[in-house]
Design an enzyme around this catalytic site. Structure first.
Site, PDB file in Angstrom:
ATOM      1  CB  SER A  96      -0.852   0.049   1.274  1.00 16.92           C
ATOM      2  OG  SER A  96      -1.710  -1.031   1.358  1.00 16.92           O
ATOM      3  CG  HIS A 122      -2.014  -0.693  -4.604  1.00 10.96           C
ATOM      4  ND1 HIS A 122      -2.634   0.519  -4.436  1.00 10.96           N
ATOM      5  CD2 HIS A 122      -2.097  -1.320  -3.401  1.00 10.96           C
ATOM      6  CE1 HIS A 122      -3.058   0.629  -3.194  1.00 10.96           C
ATOM      7  NE2 HIS A 122      -2.759  -0.473  -2.541  1.00 10.96           N
ATOM      8  CD  GLU A 166      -3.130   3.025  -7.378  1.00 10.47           C
ATOM      9  OE1 GLU A 166      -3.604   4.160  -7.320  1.00 10.47           O
ATOM     10  OE2 GLU A 166      -2.464   2.530  -6.432  1.00 10.47           O
ATOM     11  CG  ASN A 206      -3.432   3.539  -0.638  1.00  3.70           C
ATOM     12  OD1 ASN A 206      -4.664   3.523  -0.657  1.00  3.70           O
ATOM     13  ND2 ASN A 206      -2.716   2.438  -0.478  1.00  3.70           N
TER      14      ASN A 206
HETATM   15  C1  3HC Z   1      -5.310   0.685   1.705  1.00  2.00           C
HETATM   16  C2  3HC Z   1      -5.172  -0.076   0.417  1.00  2.00           C
HETATM   17  O1  3HC Z   1      -3.826  -0.090  -0.021  1.00  2.00           O
HETATM   18  C3  3HC Z   1      -6.036   0.369  -0.729  1.00  2.00           C
HETATM   19  C4  3HC Z   1      -7.499   0.060  -0.542  1.00  2.00           C
HETATM   20  O2  3HC Z   1      -7.950  -1.035  -0.757  1.00  2.00           O
HETATM   21  S1  3HC Z   1      -8.421   1.331   0.030  1.00  2.00           S
HETATM   22  C5  3HC Z   1     -10.037   0.666   0.126  1.00  2.00           C
HETATM   23  C6  3HC Z   1     -10.767   0.708  -1.183  1.00  2.00           C
HETATM   24  N1  3HC Z   1     -12.098   0.182  -1.002  1.00  2.00           N
HETATM   25  C7  3HC Z   1     -13.152   0.973  -0.790  1.00  2.00           C
HETATM   26  O3  3HC Z   1     -13.055   2.195  -0.810  1.00  2.00           O
HETATM   27  C8  3HC Z   1     -14.425   0.237  -0.507  1.00  2.00           C
HETATM   28  C9  3HC Z   1     -15.570   1.187  -0.257  1.00  2.00           C
HETATM   29  N2  3HC Z   1     -16.804   0.420  -0.008  1.00  2.00           N
HETATM   30  C10 3HC Z   1     -17.532  -0.071  -1.024  1.00  2.00           C
HETATM   31  O4  3HC Z   1     -17.264   0.098  -2.214  1.00  2.00           O
HETATM   32  C11 3HC Z   1     -18.772  -0.863  -0.622  1.00  2.00           C
HETATM   33  O5  3HC Z   1     -19.142  -0.460   0.687  1.00  2.00           O
HETATM   34  C12 3HC Z   1     -18.546  -2.421  -0.645  1.00  2.00           C
HETATM   35  C13 3HC Z   1     -18.381  -2.868  -2.099  1.00  2.00           C
HETATM   36  C14 3HC Z   1     -17.362  -2.853   0.178  1.00  2.00           C
HETATM   37  C15 3HC Z   1     -19.773  -3.091  -0.045  1.00  2.00           C
HETATM   38  O6  3HC Z   1     -20.890  -2.600  -0.712  1.00  2.00           O
HETATM   39  P1  3HC Z   1     -22.320  -2.485   0.020  1.00  2.00           P
HETATM   40  O7  3HC Z   1     -23.301  -2.078  -1.028  1.00  2.00           O
HETATM   41  O8  3HC Z   1     -22.175  -1.667   1.237  1.00  2.00           O
HETATM   42  O9  3HC Z   1     -22.591  -3.907   0.582  1.00  2.00           O
HETATM   43  P2  3HC Z   1     -23.086  -5.215  -0.135  1.00  2.00           P
HETATM   44  O10 3HC Z   1     -24.503  -5.057  -0.599  1.00  2.00           O
HETATM   45  O11 3HC Z   1     -22.765  -6.287   0.839  1.00  2.00           O
HETATM   46  O12 3HC Z   1     -22.133  -5.390  -1.403  1.00  2.00           O
HETATM   47  C16 3HC Z   1     -22.360  -4.794  -2.698  1.00  2.00           C
HETATM   48  C17 3HC Z   1     -22.125  -5.841  -3.759  1.00  2.00           C
HETATM   49  O13 3HC Z   1     -20.744  -6.251  -3.705  1.00  2.00           O
HETATM   50  C18 3HC Z   1     -20.683  -7.658  -3.470  1.00  2.00           C
HETATM   51  N3  3HC Z   1     -19.563  -7.925  -2.542  1.00  2.00           N
HETATM   52  C19 3HC Z   1     -19.218  -7.192  -1.464  1.00  2.00           C
HETATM   53  N4  3HC Z   1     -18.139  -7.725  -0.889  1.00  2.00           N
HETATM   54  C20 3HC Z   1     -17.803  -8.827  -1.618  1.00  2.00           C
HETATM   55  C21 3HC Z   1     -16.767  -9.778  -1.528  1.00  2.00           C
HETATM   56  N5  3HC Z   1     -15.847  -9.750  -0.570  1.00  2.00           N
HETATM   57  N6  3HC Z   1     -16.723 -10.760  -2.481  1.00  2.00           N
HETATM   58  C22 3HC Z   1     -17.620 -10.811  -3.474  1.00  2.00           C
HETATM   59  N7  3HC Z   1     -18.633  -9.918  -3.602  1.00  2.00           N
HETATM   60  C23 3HC Z   1     -18.723  -8.946  -2.685  1.00  2.00           C
HETATM   61  C24 3HC Z   1     -22.003  -8.044  -2.842  1.00  2.00           C
HETATM   62  O14 3HC Z   1     -22.336  -9.377  -3.087  1.00  2.00           O
HETATM   63  C25 3HC Z   1     -22.959  -7.088  -3.513  1.00  2.00           C
HETATM   64  O15 3HC Z   1     -23.347  -7.599  -4.774  1.00  2.00           O
HETATM   65  P3  3HC Z   1     -24.793  -7.194  -5.376  1.00  2.00           P
HETATM   66  O16 3HC Z   1     -24.720  -5.717  -5.657  1.00  2.00           O
HETATM   67  O17 3HC Z   1     -24.903  -8.009  -6.603  1.00  2.00           O
HETATM   68  O18 3HC Z   1     -25.771  -7.536  -4.320  1.00  2.00           O
HETATM   69  N1  NAD Z   2      -6.081  -4.108   3.612  1.00  2.00           N
HETATM   70  C1  NAD Z   2      -6.199  -3.417   2.506  1.00  2.00           C
HETATM   71  O1  NAD Z   2      -7.238  -2.783   2.280  1.00  2.00           O
HETATM   72  C2  NAD Z   2      -5.079  -3.383   1.513  1.00  2.00           C
HETATM   73  C3  NAD Z   2      -5.356  -2.925   0.209  1.00  2.00           C
HETATM   74  C4  NAD Z   2      -4.320  -2.922  -0.760  1.00  2.00           C
HETATM   75  C5  NAD Z   2      -3.050  -3.368  -0.407  1.00  2.00           C
HETATM   76  N2  NAD Z   2      -2.823  -3.829   0.867  1.00  2.00           N
HETATM   77  C6  NAD Z   2      -1.476  -4.364   1.149  1.00  2.00           C
HETATM   78  O2  NAD Z   2      -1.529  -5.759   0.950  1.00  2.00           O
HETATM   79  C7  NAD Z   2      -0.655  -6.416   1.880  1.00  2.00           C
HETATM   80  C8  NAD Z   2      -1.450  -7.397   2.724  1.00  2.00           C
HETATM   81  O3  NAD Z   2      -2.460  -6.706   3.401  1.00  2.00           O
HETATM   82  P1  NAD Z   2      -3.727  -7.476   4.022  1.00  2.00           P
HETATM   83  O4  NAD Z   2      -4.705  -6.424   4.392  1.00  2.00           O
HETATM   84  O5  NAD Z   2      -4.123  -8.585   3.121  1.00  2.00           O
HETATM   85  O6  NAD Z   2      -3.078  -8.071   5.348  1.00  2.00           O
HETATM   86  P2  NAD Z   2      -3.601  -9.307   6.248  1.00  2.00           P
HETATM   87  O7  NAD Z   2      -3.046  -9.077   7.599  1.00  2.00           O
HETATM   88  O8  NAD Z   2      -5.055  -9.507   6.074  1.00  2.00           O
HETATM   89  O9  NAD Z   2      -2.863 -10.565   5.553  1.00  2.00           O
HETATM   90  C9  NAD Z   2      -1.476 -10.733   5.522  1.00  2.00           C
HETATM   91  C10 NAD Z   2      -1.207 -12.233   5.451  1.00  2.00           C
HETATM   92  O10 NAD Z   2       0.190 -12.433   5.188  1.00  2.00           O
HETATM   93  C11 NAD Z   2       0.610 -13.556   5.947  1.00  2.00           C
HETATM   94  N3  NAD Z   2       2.065 -13.457   6.087  1.00  2.00           N
HETATM   95  C12 NAD Z   2       2.792 -12.603   6.845  1.00  2.00           C
HETATM   96  N4  NAD Z   2       4.111 -12.820   6.661  1.00  2.00           N
HETATM   97  C13 NAD Z   2       4.212 -13.845   5.776  1.00  2.00           C
HETATM   98  C14 NAD Z   2       5.307 -14.534   5.162  1.00  2.00           C
HETATM   99  N5  NAD Z   2       6.577 -14.206   5.436  1.00  2.00           N
HETATM  100  N6  NAD Z   2       5.039 -15.539   4.275  1.00  2.00           N
HETATM  101  C15 NAD Z   2       3.759 -15.867   3.975  1.00  2.00           C
HETATM  102  N7  NAD Z   2       2.683 -15.257   4.512  1.00  2.00           N
HETATM  103  C16 NAD Z   2       2.915 -14.256   5.393  1.00  2.00           C
HETATM  104  C17 NAD Z   2      -0.160 -13.430   7.267  1.00  2.00           C
HETATM  105  O11 NAD Z   2      -0.213 -14.678   7.934  1.00  2.00           O
HETATM  106  C18 NAD Z   2      -1.520 -12.954   6.771  1.00  2.00           C
HETATM  107  O12 NAD Z   2      -2.403 -14.029   6.516  1.00  2.00           O
HETATM  108  C19 NAD Z   2       0.040  -5.307   2.654  1.00  2.00           C
HETATM  109  O13 NAD Z   2       1.243  -4.982   2.015  1.00  2.00           O
HETATM  110  C20 NAD Z   2      -0.970  -4.159   2.563  1.00  2.00           C
HETATM  111  O14 NAD Z   2      -0.359  -2.899   2.707  1.00  2.00           O
HETATM  112  C21 NAD Z   2      -3.805  -3.858   1.824  1.00  2.00           C
END
Ligand code: 3HC
Ligand code: NAD
Length: 310
Positions: free
Chosen positions: A144, A165, A177, A215
Protein backbone atom coordinates in the site's frame (compact mmCIF):
# COMPACT_ATOMS: atom_id res chain seq x y z
CA UNK A 1 3.71 -27.80 7.95
CA UNK A 2 3.37 -28.94 4.37
CA UNK A 3 6.13 -27.67 2.14
CA UNK A 4 4.73 -28.60 -1.25
CA UNK A 5 1.79 -27.09 -3.11
CA UNK A 6 -1.37 -29.13 -2.79
CA UNK A 7 -4.65 -28.83 -4.65
CA UNK A 8 -7.68 -28.59 -2.40
CA UNK A 9 -10.34 -29.15 -4.97
CA UNK A 10 -10.30 -31.18 -8.12
CA UNK A 11 -9.78 -29.05 -11.23
CA UNK A 12 -11.87 -29.03 -14.38
CA UNK A 13 -10.73 -28.27 -17.88
CA UNK A 14 -9.89 -24.59 -17.99
CA UNK A 15 -12.59 -22.25 -19.24
CA UNK A 16 -10.13 -19.40 -19.31
CA UNK A 17 -11.57 -16.10 -20.45
CA UNK A 18 -8.27 -14.80 -21.83
CA UNK A 19 -4.69 -15.83 -21.30
CA UNK A 20 -1.46 -13.92 -21.81
CA UNK A 21 1.98 -15.22 -20.95
CA UNK A 22 0.99 -15.45 -17.27
CA UNK A 23 -0.45 -18.94 -16.81
CA UNK A 24 0.57 -19.67 -13.24
CA UNK A 25 0.91 -17.22 -10.40
CA UNK A 26 1.94 -17.48 -6.78
CA UNK A 27 0.11 -15.23 -4.32
CA UNK A 28 2.01 -14.89 -1.06
CA UNK A 29 -0.17 -13.98 1.92
CA UNK A 30 -3.70 -15.36 2.16
CA UNK A 31 -5.17 -12.51 4.21
CA UNK A 32 -7.72 -9.90 3.16
CA UNK A 33 -5.92 -9.02 -0.06
CA UNK A 34 -4.10 -12.23 -0.98
CA UNK A 35 -7.26 -14.34 -0.79
CA UNK A 36 -9.12 -11.83 -2.98
CA UNK A 37 -6.30 -11.73 -5.54
CA UNK A 38 -6.10 -15.55 -5.62
CA UNK A 39 -9.88 -15.75 -6.09
CA UNK A 40 -10.01 -13.31 -9.00
CA UNK A 41 -6.94 -14.84 -10.68
CA UNK A 42 -8.46 -18.33 -10.48
CA UNK A 43 -11.88 -17.18 -11.63
CA UNK A 44 -10.27 -15.60 -14.73
CA UNK A 45 -8.60 -18.87 -15.69
CA UNK A 46 -5.16 -18.70 -14.06
CA UNK A 47 -3.56 -21.50 -12.07
CA UNK A 48 -2.81 -20.14 -8.60
CA UNK A 49 -0.62 -21.18 -5.66
CA UNK A 50 -1.65 -19.35 -2.48
CA UNK A 51 0.97 -19.28 0.27
CA UNK A 52 0.72 -18.39 3.94
CA UNK A 53 2.43 -19.23 7.22
CA UNK A 54 0.25 -22.12 8.37
CA UNK A 55 -2.35 -24.56 7.11
CA UNK A 56 -4.81 -23.11 9.64
CA UNK A 57 -4.55 -19.67 8.04
CA UNK A 58 -4.80 -21.19 4.56
CA UNK A 59 -7.94 -23.10 5.55
CA UNK A 60 -9.53 -19.83 6.68
CA UNK A 61 -8.43 -18.17 3.43
CA UNK A 62 -10.04 -20.96 1.41
CA UNK A 63 -13.26 -20.65 3.42
CA UNK A 64 -13.28 -16.89 2.76
CA UNK A 65 -12.75 -17.45 -0.96
CA UNK A 66 -15.63 -19.94 -0.95
CA UNK A 67 -17.95 -17.42 0.74
CA UNK A 68 -16.96 -14.63 -1.62
CA UNK A 69 -17.43 -16.89 -4.66
CA UNK A 70 -20.93 -17.73 -3.42
CA UNK A 71 -21.76 -14.03 -3.56
CA UNK A 72 -20.39 -13.79 -7.10
CA UNK A 73 -22.33 -16.90 -8.17
CA UNK A 74 -25.55 -15.57 -6.66
CA UNK A 75 -25.25 -12.50 -8.85
CA UNK A 76 -23.71 -13.87 -12.08
CA UNK A 77 -25.53 -17.19 -12.24
CA UNK A 78 -28.91 -16.18 -10.82
CA UNK A 79 -30.73 -18.07 -13.63
CA UNK A 80 -28.20 -20.88 -14.05
CA UNK A 81 -27.53 -22.74 -10.76
CA UNK A 82 -25.71 -25.60 -12.56
CA UNK A 83 -23.41 -23.13 -14.33
CA UNK A 84 -22.82 -21.44 -10.98
CA UNK A 85 -21.82 -24.73 -9.35
CA UNK A 86 -19.44 -25.50 -12.20
CA UNK A 87 -17.88 -22.01 -12.05
CA UNK A 88 -17.37 -22.38 -8.31
CA UNK A 89 -15.74 -25.80 -8.45
CA UNK A 90 -13.59 -24.91 -11.48
CA UNK A 91 -12.37 -21.77 -9.76
CA UNK A 92 -11.58 -23.56 -6.49
CA UNK A 93 -9.89 -26.31 -8.50
CA UNK A 94 -7.38 -23.83 -9.91
CA UNK A 95 -6.13 -22.85 -6.44
CA UNK A 96 -3.41 -24.80 -4.64
CA UNK A 97 -2.14 -23.92 -1.19
CA UNK A 98 1.31 -24.16 0.35
CA UNK A 99 3.27 -23.01 3.38
CA UNK A 100 6.43 -22.71 1.28
CA UNK A 101 6.68 -19.97 -1.33
CA UNK A 102 10.05 -21.32 -2.47
CA UNK A 103 8.48 -24.70 -3.28
CA UNK A 104 6.01 -22.99 -5.66
CA UNK A 105 8.61 -21.01 -7.63
CA UNK A 106 9.63 -23.67 -10.14
CA UNK A 107 6.40 -23.45 -12.14
CA UNK A 108 5.40 -19.84 -11.60
CA UNK A 109 5.31 -16.98 -14.14
CA UNK A 110 4.30 -14.25 -11.70
CA UNK A 111 4.63 -13.66 -7.96
CA UNK A 112 2.21 -11.29 -6.21
CA UNK A 113 3.28 -10.61 -2.64
CA UNK A 114 0.53 -9.57 -0.20
CA UNK A 115 2.10 -10.17 3.23
CA UNK A 116 2.44 -7.80 6.19
CA UNK A 117 3.34 -4.17 5.31
CA UNK A 118 6.95 -4.34 6.55
CA UNK A 119 9.96 -3.61 4.33
CA UNK A 120 12.46 -5.94 6.03
CA UNK A 121 10.07 -8.92 5.97
CA UNK A 122 9.19 -8.30 2.31
CA UNK A 123 12.90 -7.96 1.37
CA UNK A 124 13.81 -11.19 3.16
CA UNK A 125 11.05 -13.04 1.32
CA UNK A 126 12.00 -11.70 -2.12
CA UNK A 127 15.71 -12.39 -1.70
CA UNK A 128 14.87 -16.06 -0.96
CA UNK A 129 12.49 -16.24 -3.92
CA UNK A 130 15.04 -14.63 -6.26
CA UNK A 131 17.42 -17.52 -5.71
CA UNK A 132 14.68 -20.12 -6.35
CA UNK A 133 12.57 -18.68 -9.20
CA UNK A 134 13.17 -19.29 -12.91
CA UNK A 135 14.72 -16.45 -14.90
CA UNK A 136 11.46 -15.43 -16.61
CA UNK A 137 9.39 -15.11 -13.41
CA UNK A 138 8.12 -11.59 -12.71
CA UNK A 139 7.99 -10.37 -9.11
CA UNK A 140 5.41 -7.85 -7.86
CA UNK A 141 4.26 -6.44 -4.56
CA UNK A 142 0.74 -5.36 -3.57
CA UNK A 143 2.20 -2.95 -0.99
CA UNK A 144 0.00 0.00 0.00
CA UNK A 145 2.81 2.38 0.80
CA UNK A 146 6.36 0.99 0.63
CA UNK A 147 8.46 2.09 -2.36
CA UNK A 148 8.58 -0.78 -4.87
CA UNK A 149 12.23 0.12 -5.57
CA UNK A 150 13.15 -0.53 -1.91
CA UNK A 151 11.53 -3.97 -2.00
CA UNK A 152 13.06 -4.81 -5.41
CA UNK A 153 16.55 -3.88 -4.19
CA UNK A 154 16.68 -7.22 -2.33
CA UNK A 155 16.73 -9.05 -5.70
CA UNK A 156 18.85 -9.21 -8.83
CA UNK A 157 15.83 -9.00 -11.17
CA UNK A 158 15.05 -5.29 -11.14
CA UNK A 159 13.98 -5.40 -14.80
CA UNK A 160 11.39 -8.05 -13.90
CA UNK A 161 10.01 -6.26 -10.83
CA UNK A 162 6.95 -3.99 -10.52
CA UNK A 163 3.97 -3.11 -8.36
CA UNK A 164 0.43 -4.48 -8.70
CA UNK A 165 -1.78 -2.61 -6.25
CA UNK A 166 -5.26 -4.08 -5.87
CA UNK A 167 -8.14 -2.66 -3.81
CA UNK A 168 -10.25 -4.16 -1.06
CA UNK A 169 -12.55 -6.06 -1.68
CA UNK A 170 -10.60 -7.35 -4.68
CA UNK A 171 -13.54 -9.24 -6.30
CA UNK A 172 -15.58 -6.02 -6.35
CA UNK A 173 -13.15 -3.12 -6.83
CA UNK A 174 -12.43 -2.61 -10.51
CA UNK A 175 -9.11 -0.78 -10.32
CA UNK A 176 -5.54 -2.08 -10.51
CA UNK A 177 -2.62 0.34 -10.18
CA UNK A 178 0.41 -0.88 -12.16
CA UNK A 179 3.67 0.60 -10.93
CA UNK A 180 7.05 0.56 -12.62
CA UNK A 181 10.43 1.40 -11.14
CA UNK A 182 13.06 2.98 -13.40
CA UNK A 183 14.63 -0.45 -14.03
CA UNK A 184 11.35 -2.24 -14.95
CA UNK A 185 11.66 -3.32 -18.58
CA UNK A 186 8.98 -2.39 -21.13
CA UNK A 187 8.42 -6.12 -21.68
CA UNK A 188 7.69 -6.68 -17.98
CA UNK A 189 5.47 -3.61 -17.73
CA UNK A 190 3.45 -4.61 -20.79
CA UNK A 191 3.00 -8.12 -19.39
CA UNK A 192 1.70 -6.65 -16.13
CA UNK A 193 -0.78 -4.42 -17.99
CA UNK A 194 -1.97 -7.41 -20.04
CA UNK A 195 -2.30 -9.50 -16.87
CA UNK A 196 -4.44 -6.71 -15.32
CA UNK A 197 -6.77 -6.90 -18.32
CA UNK A 198 -6.92 -10.70 -17.99
CA UNK A 199 -7.98 -10.13 -14.38
CA UNK A 200 -10.79 -7.93 -15.78
CA UNK A 201 -9.49 -4.86 -13.96
CA UNK A 202 -9.16 -1.33 -15.28
CA UNK A 203 -5.48 -0.48 -15.08
CA UNK A 204 -3.83 2.86 -14.37
CA UNK A 205 -0.08 3.50 -14.55
CA UNK A 206 1.82 5.24 -11.82
CA UNK A 207 5.42 5.98 -10.93
CA UNK A 208 6.87 4.60 -7.70
CA UNK A 209 5.67 7.52 -5.55
CA UNK A 210 4.31 7.32 -1.93
CA UNK A 211 0.85 5.75 -1.99
CA UNK A 212 0.80 5.74 -5.81
CA UNK A 213 -2.46 7.45 -6.89
CA UNK A 214 -5.31 6.25 -4.68
CA UNK A 215 -3.62 5.96 -1.29
CA UNK A 216 -1.75 9.26 -1.68
CA UNK A 217 -5.18 10.92 -1.73
CA UNK A 218 -7.25 8.48 0.34
CA UNK A 219 -5.00 7.85 3.38
CA UNK A 220 -4.51 11.55 4.29
CA UNK A 221 -8.31 11.95 4.05
CA UNK A 222 -8.91 8.96 6.36
CA UNK A 223 -6.31 10.15 8.88
CA UNK A 224 -7.70 13.68 8.80
CA UNK A 225 -11.03 12.17 9.93
CA UNK A 226 -9.23 10.53 12.88
CA UNK A 227 -7.66 13.88 13.74
CA UNK A 228 -11.18 15.43 13.78
CA UNK A 229 -12.18 12.78 16.29
CA UNK A 230 -9.01 13.39 18.34
CA UNK A 231 -9.95 17.07 18.54
CA UNK A 232 -13.49 16.14 19.61
CA UNK A 233 -15.07 17.91 16.62
CA UNK A 234 -17.58 15.15 15.79
CA UNK A 235 -18.31 11.46 16.43
CA UNK A 236 -17.23 8.64 14.07
CA UNK A 237 -20.88 7.93 13.27
CA UNK A 238 -21.59 11.58 12.35
CA UNK A 239 -18.38 11.92 10.30
CA UNK A 240 -19.22 8.70 8.43
CA UNK A 241 -22.82 9.78 7.82
CA UNK A 242 -21.62 13.17 6.60
CA UNK A 243 -19.17 11.72 4.06
CA UNK A 244 -21.65 9.11 2.80
CA UNK A 245 -24.62 11.44 2.42
CA UNK A 246 -22.76 14.68 1.78
CA UNK A 247 -19.97 13.46 -0.49
CA UNK A 248 -21.42 10.24 -1.92
CA UNK A 249 -18.74 7.87 -0.55
CA UNK A 250 -19.91 4.24 -0.20
CA UNK A 251 -18.32 4.03 3.26
CA UNK A 252 -17.38 6.79 5.72
CA UNK A 253 -13.68 7.17 6.71
CA UNK A 254 -14.06 5.21 9.99
CA UNK A 255 -15.97 2.35 8.37
CA UNK A 256 -13.34 2.26 5.63
CA UNK A 257 -10.42 2.35 8.11
CA UNK A 258 -11.93 -0.59 10.00
CA UNK A 259 -12.45 -2.37 6.66
CA UNK A 260 -8.87 -1.80 5.43
CA UNK A 261 -7.40 -2.73 8.86
CA UNK A 262 -6.05 -0.27 11.45
CA UNK A 263 -2.72 -2.13 11.54
CA UNK A 264 -2.32 -1.57 7.79
CA UNK A 265 -3.25 2.12 8.26
CA UNK A 266 -0.64 2.44 11.01
CA UNK A 267 2.05 0.67 8.95
CA UNK A 268 1.38 3.12 6.11
CA UNK A 269 1.49 6.22 8.31
CA UNK A 270 4.55 5.10 10.30
CA UNK A 271 6.50 4.48 7.09
CA UNK A 272 5.54 7.77 5.52
CA UNK A 273 6.14 9.88 8.66
CA UNK A 274 9.60 8.30 8.99
CA UNK A 275 10.49 8.90 5.33
CA UNK A 276 8.81 12.31 4.95
CA UNK A 277 8.87 13.91 8.47
CA UNK A 278 8.33 17.38 7.00
CA UNK A 279 4.88 16.48 5.56
CA UNK A 280 2.10 17.31 8.11
CA UNK A 281 -0.36 15.04 6.27
CA UNK A 282 1.71 12.00 7.27
CA UNK A 283 1.95 12.77 11.04
CA UNK A 284 1.29 9.72 13.27
CA UNK A 285 -2.06 9.60 15.08
CA UNK A 286 -2.05 8.86 18.86
CA UNK A 287 -5.60 7.47 18.64
CA UNK A 288 -4.72 5.06 15.84
CA UNK A 289 -1.56 3.96 17.70
CA UNK A 290 -3.60 3.32 20.86
CA UNK A 291 -6.24 1.20 19.09
CA UNK A 292 -3.60 -0.91 17.32
CA UNK A 293 -1.68 -1.28 20.63
CA UNK A 294 -4.86 -2.69 22.16
CA UNK A 295 -5.24 -5.20 19.32
CA UNK A 296 -8.25 -3.33 17.89
CA UNK A 297 -7.43 -3.75 14.22
CA UNK A 298 -10.89 -3.17 12.72
CA UNK A 299 -13.44 -5.62 11.28
CA UNK A 300 -10.90 -8.48 11.03
CA UNK A 301 -10.23 -8.48 14.82
CA UNK A 302 -13.86 -7.81 15.86
CA UNK A 303 -13.23 -4.21 16.97
CA UNK A 304 -11.73 -0.98 15.69
CA UNK A 305 -13.48 2.36 15.70
CA UNK A 306 -16.67 0.25 15.79
CA UNK A 307 -17.44 -3.12 17.35
CA UNK A 308 -18.14 -6.10 15.06
CA UNK A 309 -18.71 -8.63 17.86
CA UNK A 310 -21.88 -10.64 17.39
C1 3HC B 1 -5.31 0.68 1.71
C2 3HC B 1 -5.17 -0.08 0.42
O1 3HC B 1 -3.83 -0.09 -0.02
C3 3HC B 1 -6.04 0.37 -0.73
C4 3HC B 1 -7.50 0.06 -0.54
O2 3HC B 1 -7.95 -1.03 -0.76
S1 3HC B 1 -8.42 1.33 0.03
C5 3HC B 1 -10.04 0.67 0.13
C6 3HC B 1 -10.77 0.71 -1.18
N1 3HC B 1 -12.10 0.18 -1.00
C7 3HC B 1 -13.15 0.97 -0.79
O3 3HC B 1 -13.06 2.19 -0.81
C8 3HC B 1 -14.42 0.24 -0.51
C9 3HC B 1 -15.57 1.19 -0.26
N2 3HC B 1 -16.80 0.42 -0.01
C10 3HC B 1 -17.53 -0.07 -1.02
O4 3HC B 1 -17.26 0.10 -2.21
C11 3HC B 1 -18.77 -0.86 -0.62
O5 3HC B 1 -19.14 -0.46 0.69
C12 3HC B 1 -18.55 -2.42 -0.64
C13 3HC B 1 -18.38 -2.87 -2.10
C14 3HC B 1 -17.36 -2.85 0.18
C15 3HC B 1 -19.77 -3.09 -0.05
O6 3HC B 1 -20.89 -2.60 -0.71
P1 3HC B 1 -22.32 -2.48 0.02
O7 3HC B 1 -23.30 -2.08 -1.03
O8 3HC B 1 -22.18 -1.67 1.24
O9 3HC B 1 -22.59 -3.91 0.58
P2 3HC B 1 -23.09 -5.22 -0.14
O10 3HC B 1 -24.50 -5.06 -0.60
O11 3HC B 1 -22.77 -6.29 0.84
O12 3HC B 1 -22.13 -5.39 -1.40
C16 3HC B 1 -22.36 -4.79 -2.70
C17 3HC B 1 -22.12 -5.84 -3.76
O13 3HC B 1 -20.74 -6.25 -3.70
C18 3HC B 1 -20.68 -7.66 -3.47
N3 3HC B 1 -19.56 -7.92 -2.54
C19 3HC B 1 -19.22 -7.19 -1.46
N4 3HC B 1 -18.14 -7.72 -0.89
C20 3HC B 1 -17.80 -8.83 -1.62
C21 3HC B 1 -16.77 -9.78 -1.53
N5 3HC B 1 -15.85 -9.75 -0.57
N6 3HC B 1 -16.72 -10.76 -2.48
C22 3HC B 1 -17.62 -10.81 -3.47
N7 3HC B 1 -18.63 -9.92 -3.60
C23 3HC B 1 -18.72 -8.95 -2.68
C24 3HC B 1 -22.00 -8.04 -2.84
O14 3HC B 1 -22.34 -9.38 -3.09
C25 3HC B 1 -22.96 -7.09 -3.51
O15 3HC B 1 -23.35 -7.60 -4.77
P3 3HC B 1 -24.79 -7.19 -5.38
O16 3HC B 1 -24.72 -5.72 -5.66
O17 3HC B 1 -24.90 -8.01 -6.60
O18 3HC B 1 -25.77 -7.54 -4.32
N1 NAD C 1 -6.08 -4.11 3.61
C1 NAD C 1 -6.20 -3.42 2.51
O1 NAD C 1 -7.24 -2.78 2.28
C2 NAD C 1 -5.08 -3.38 1.51
C3 NAD C 1 -5.36 -2.93 0.21
C4 NAD C 1 -4.32 -2.92 -0.76
C5 NAD C 1 -3.05 -3.37 -0.41
N2 NAD C 1 -2.82 -3.83 0.87
C6 NAD C 1 -1.48 -4.36 1.15
O2 NAD C 1 -1.53 -5.76 0.95
C7 NAD C 1 -0.65 -6.42 1.88
C8 NAD C 1 -1.45 -7.40 2.72
O3 NAD C 1 -2.46 -6.71 3.40
P1 NAD C 1 -3.73 -7.48 4.02
O4 NAD C 1 -4.70 -6.42 4.39
O5 NAD C 1 -4.12 -8.58 3.12
O6 NAD C 1 -3.08 -8.07 5.35
P2 NAD C 1 -3.60 -9.31 6.25
O7 NAD C 1 -3.05 -9.08 7.60
O8 NAD C 1 -5.05 -9.51 6.07
O9 NAD C 1 -2.86 -10.57 5.55
C9 NAD C 1 -1.48 -10.73 5.52
C10 NAD C 1 -1.21 -12.23 5.45
O10 NAD C 1 0.19 -12.43 5.19
C11 NAD C 1 0.61 -13.56 5.95
N3 NAD C 1 2.07 -13.46 6.09
C12 NAD C 1 2.79 -12.60 6.85
N4 NAD C 1 4.11 -12.82 6.66
C13 NAD C 1 4.21 -13.84 5.78
C14 NAD C 1 5.31 -14.53 5.16
N5 NAD C 1 6.58 -14.21 5.44
N6 NAD C 1 5.04 -15.54 4.28
C15 NAD C 1 3.76 -15.87 3.98
N7 NAD C 1 2.68 -15.26 4.51
C16 NAD C 1 2.92 -14.26 5.39
C17 NAD C 1 -0.16 -13.43 7.27
O11 NAD C 1 -0.21 -14.68 7.93
C18 NAD C 1 -1.52 -12.95 6.77
O12 NAD C 1 -2.40 -14.03 6.52
C19 NAD C 1 0.04 -5.31 2.65
O13 NAD C 1 1.24 -4.98 2.02
C20 NAD C 1 -0.97 -4.16 2.56
O14 NAD C 1 -0.36 -2.90 2.71
C21 NAD C 1 -3.80 -3.86 1.82
Amino acid sequence: MASVCKTFSRGFSSSAIRQTTIKHLTVIGGGLMGSGIAQVAASTGHQVSMVDQSDDILNKSKANIGKSLQRVVKKKFADDPKGGEQFLSETMGRIETSTSAVACMEKTDLVIEAIVENLEIKQKLFSELDAAAPKHTIFTSNTSSIPIGDIASSTKRLDRFGGLHFFNPVPVMKLLEVIRIPATSDETFNKLLAFGKDMQKATVNCKDTPGFIVNRLLVPYMIEAVRMLERGDASPRDIDTAMKLGAGYPMGPFELSDYVGLDTMKFILDGWSKNYPENPLFRPSPMLDKLVGEGKLGAKSGEGFYSYKK
